[in-house]
Scaffold this motif. Structure first.
Motif, short mmCIF file in Angstrom:
data_model
loop_
_atom_site.label_atom_id
_atom_site.label_comp_id
_atom_site.label_asym_id
_atom_site.label_seq_id
_atom_site.Cartn_x
_atom_site.Cartn_y
_atom_site.Cartn_z
N ASN A 1 5.14 -6.24 16.09
CA ASN A 1 4.20 -5.95 15.00
C ASN A 1 3.60 -7.24 14.43
O ASN A 1 3.78 -7.56 13.26
CB ASN A 1 4.90 -5.14 13.90
N ASP B 1 2.61 -4.86 19.28
CA ASP B 1 3.11 -3.85 18.35
C ASP B 1 4.64 -3.82 18.28
O ASP B 1 5.32 -4.58 18.98
CB ASP B 1 2.48 -2.47 18.62
N ALA C 1 6.61 -3.41 21.47
CA ALA C 1 6.28 -4.25 22.63
C ALA C 1 7.41 -5.22 22.95
O ALA C 1 8.23 -5.53 22.10
CB ALA C 1 5.00 -5.03 22.34
N ARG D 1 1.48 -2.89 23.79
CA ARG D 1 2.43 -1.94 23.20
C ARG D 1 3.63 -1.70 24.11
O ARG D 1 4.57 -1.02 23.75
CB ARG D 1 1.74 -0.60 22.91
N ASP E 1 -0.50 -0.14 27.21
CA ASP E 1 -0.08 0.84 26.20
C ASP E 1 1.43 1.12 26.24
O ASP E 1 2.16 0.61 27.09
CB ASP E 1 -0.90 2.13 26.39
N THR E 2 1.84 1.95 25.31
CA THR E 2 3.25 2.26 25.08
C THR E 2 3.97 2.73 26.35
O THR E 2 3.44 3.53 27.09
CB THR E 2 3.35 3.38 24.02
#
Lengths: 375, 412
Positions: A295, B287, B290, B304, B319-320
């Protein structure tokens, strides 16, 4: 129509609530958002609107601003016709050298204003950050026949102990007609706050400023807008995007951390309206084998081998193996050595935190370390 | 106005061995190292060596290169006197010709060089990754009173047969030159970097141009002719990182060379910056879920998922739940959720659909045309890999070939 407007940005304000961050720079030059300075947003908004003539009034500590802006080429404002005009203070018979307020400053740069061929002026402050274009507010200004159109947004947050240039609009139900204004109110009766963007016809601006100056007027809001509610047609234009008001260390910290929230970041970093800034030619950021990053908004040129969480990291920052950074803002060139631990800390440019140091601020009370310190 | 030295950069190569990466751009415009293009290296070396006049010779898709270089401002080459110029072939009132060889490209632009009346001309190719101070090489050239100086690099003897080899005497004077010799006598490989005395080179090029049997090439014609004529030619020994990134394998390797704690090629060097047209993008975002290790991540990226030993270029997204390893992800490519990407080069703006597996081992009996790629997967620019697809090692996936890799033969 955008070719008929020019921008004038006033960056001369002092703000004691910004403490150490403004020891050697104007609020407009404060680094914000990982790779920008506050002024980048204001300038880019004008450029993205298609405006090619921008005057920038600087006053105190404008060295870092000059260094940052250069010829304006990063904003595509190094033009033969129009372009970027840096307007520093100087003493002549018309010019007071030191400005008591923005009216003084506007009076002093009136020659630039007069020489600008455009009809409309977008008058900008320098501590409110957002990413938009002014097409819609210009259009409304022209179509409504307003004398002055103030861009505003709805902002329910109120920090009375750090109130700074807080202009509130009282509006009719249409959300456009201004019926009253409140300036730094103790008990605000409206959440509609000015975004420090005023669209005004250039000639009217000249008249209002010169007249007010002649009567000892100092502040554009206090001495022109507030009394103007009676005899001028003042309108509001509502902006619904994300707005960050850099009023104090606390709001600076709060808004910085909001960039970790997808919706604020999406709005402020909207790639349809790119935010231009001085290019540093840093390499891409390097994550090491022990990097543990969660984050975080992070710019180029960093070398990260420690743990970084919930933080904003500017260009060229080093976090060594074993260092722990949480809830912090690390500005350009900061080094955090092995085993140091930071929480709720703002490190200004080129601060070095030596191995094993622990620096802890608290929510609402971040610790600030000024430029070039070694801790 | 007179210049001491002018640089001519040979950027003509289509780079067919780079396959689909160069289908819409010349090789020098191929992305490298997270935020650069290959041509940034010779250009930055020039600027850092105080060479301010650069002609870029190209005849293959000059638009992309022209648009990229612009006024040269990003390399500080927007000069009143000098600067960077793209020089494609042109017509005169009599005729016009494509560049028939490297020497011919310079010869056709001799009047460009003549404008600056330089003492020396530096000739570079646009497909090598290295940091080099050309002022040192020029000093060496001048001190040796040479007619030509050729930069050489010691390569492992067993690889010498892949290079142009300069055999020198004990003083470093070149006695013979062999292009890709079967039995190399030495391991001084030419780096394709030459300094010539301009007037002399011009005379040799005039003669070479008049010879209809010549291929008008520096390596094949000009250099051997000058050697045979007894001109003093010296080898300038270069030590440091240098890589020809003309193949998929070497391009991938060169990107990987940037990783690790002490990378073989360290670009984080404030004394020798590599300049580039910096894209205007926000900082990257990593994020909460990650996990990024031993990787380069450029601005504009959103990460992510898991990223290991990988170079993510500007604006790339992963992405995730996805895992990307040992890969090179070009600008603004997007990797969806829960993908697995192993040892791949993902082209600009390519899209990898959710759950796709890139770089899976070949199934029994499966055959893939991998003569350009080895075991590296290459996804072309703008190609969309449908969700759940499985792309084997070594595959080259373009809009034309994608059907082969998708079950049912059609995109989902």
């Amino acid at each position: 129509m955008n070719q008929e407007a020019f921008g004038l940005i006033f960056t001369g304000e002092a703000n004691p609530y910004m403490r150490d961050l403004v020891l050697s720079r104007a609020v407009a030059a404060v680094p914000f958002g990982g790779r920008y300075r506050v002024i980048d947003f204001g300038l880019s908004n004008l450029v993205n609107t298609g405006i090619r003539n921008v005057g920038l009034i600087v006053q105190r500590n404008y060295h870092s601003m000059m260094d940052h802006l250069g010829t304006g080429k990063e904003w595509d404002l190094n033009r033969k016709r129009d372009g970027l005009f840096l307007l520093p203070p100087y003493s002549t018979k018309d010019n007071t050298g030191v400005y008591r307020g923005d009216i003084d400053a506007f009076h002093s740069v009136m020659q630039y204003v007069r020489r600008s061929p455009q009809k409309y002026l977008i008058l900008c402050g320098s501590h409110t950050v957002f990413n938009t274009t002014y097409d819609a507010v210009l259009k409304q200004h022209v179509e409504s026949g307003a004398d002055i159109t103030i861009m505003y947004n709805e902002d329910p947050r109120f920090f009375p102990e750090e109130q700074n240039r807080d202009l509130r609009l009282l509006l009719e139900e249409d959300g456009k007609t201004v019926t009253g204004l409140e300036w730094n109110p103790r008990n605000p009766s409206s959440n509609f706050r000015s975004c420090e963007i005023n669209v005004i016809d250039k000639e009217l601006f000249e008249d209002l400023v010169e007249e007010s100056y002649a009567r000892g007027g100092v502040d554009f809001v206090r001495d022109i807008l507030l009394p103007g509610v009676k005899d001028l047609k003042i309108m509001g234009w509502r902006y619904d995007g994300y707005v960050a008001r850099i009023d104090s260390i606390n709001t600076y910290f709060m808004h910085s951390m909001e960039l970790l929230d997808a919706s604020a970041a999406k709005d402020l970093y909207n790639m349809k309206h790119p935010i231009y800034t001085k290019v540093k030619d840093e390499i891409a950021t390097k994550y090491g084998d022990y990097a543990d990053v969660h984050n975080v908004v992070m710019a180029d040129g960093c070398v990260i081998d420690g743990s970084v969480e919930d933080s904003i990291v500017f260009r060229g920052v080093t976090v060594e193996h074993g260092a722990i950074v949480k809830n912090s803002i690390l500005m350009q060139g900061v080094t955090v050595r092995a085993g140091a631990a930071l929480d709720h800390v703002i490190l200004d440019k080129n601060v070095t935190v030596n191995a094993g140091r622990t620096l802890t601020g608290y929510e609402g009370i971040p610790l600030v370390f000024r430029k070039n310190l070694t801790v | 106005m007179k210049k001491k030295i002018v640089c001519m950069l040979l950027a003509g190569g289509q780079g067919s061995r780079l396959g689909v990466l160069t289908s819409s751009m010349a090789k020098p415009a191929v992305p490298f190292g997270g935020k650069y293009r290959i041509i940034d290296f010779p250009l930055s070396n020039c600027v850092n060596s105080d060479i301010d006049t650069v002609g870029v010779l190209t005849q293959y898709r000059p638009l992309a290169l022209n648009a990229y270089l612009g006024t040269g401002q990003h390399w500080d080459l927007d000069r009143t006197n000098g600067g960077v110029f793209v020089l494609p072939p042109y017509m005169t009132e009599h005729d016009g010709h494509w560049y028939s060889g490297t020497a011919n490209a310079i010869w056709q632009n001799r009047s460009f060089v003549d404008q600056y009346d330089p003492d020396y001309v530096l000739i570079l190719s646009g497909d090598h990754i290295y940091k080099m101070d050309y002022t040192k090489m020029l000093k060496f050239h001048v001190a040796n009173e040479a007619a030509a100086t050729i930069a050489v690099l010691k390569v492992p003897m067993e690889e010498a047969h892949r290079f142009g080899i300069m055999n020198t005497d004990e003083n470093g004077t070149i006695v013979s030159f062999e292009e890709k010799p079967k039995n190399p006598k030495s391991n001084n490989a030419s780096m394709g970097i030459y300094i010539f005395n301009w007037k002399l080179l011009r005379a040799y090029m005039d003669r070479d141009d008049a010879d209809p049997s010549s291929e008008n090439d520096f390596g094949k014609n000009i250099i051997p002719t000058m050697l045979n004529a007894g001109e003093k030619m010296v080898a300038y020994p270069f030590e440091g990182y240098w890589k020809d990134v003309g193949t998929i394998q070497s391009l991938w390797e060169a990107n990987m060379d940037l990783l690790g704690e002490k990378p073989v090629l360290d670009l984080n060097d404030s004394a020798w910056r590599i300049y580039t047209r910096n894209p205007v993008m926000p900082p990257h975002y990593t994020d909460a879920a990650a996990d990024v290790k031993n990787s380069l991540v450029a601005e504009g990226c959103v990460v992510r998922g898991k990223v290991l030993h990988t170079v993510l270029f500007c604006g790339a997204k992963s992405d995730t739940g996805s895992e990307v390893m040992d890969s090179v992800v070009f600008p603004e490519a997007e990797i969806g959720r829960n993908c697995l990407v192993k040892k791949a080069i993902i082209g600009e703006n390519a899209i990898i659909g959710d759950g796709a597996q890139i770089g899976v081992p070949l199934k029994e009996g499966e055959v893939v045309d991998n003569h350009l790629t080895g075991d590296i997967v290459l996804i072309g620019s703008g190609v969309e890999i449908p969700a759940g697809a499985s792309i084997p090692c070594g595959a080259v996936v373009t809009a034309e070939t994608i059907g082969q890799f998708i079950s049912g033969g059609k995109e989902a």
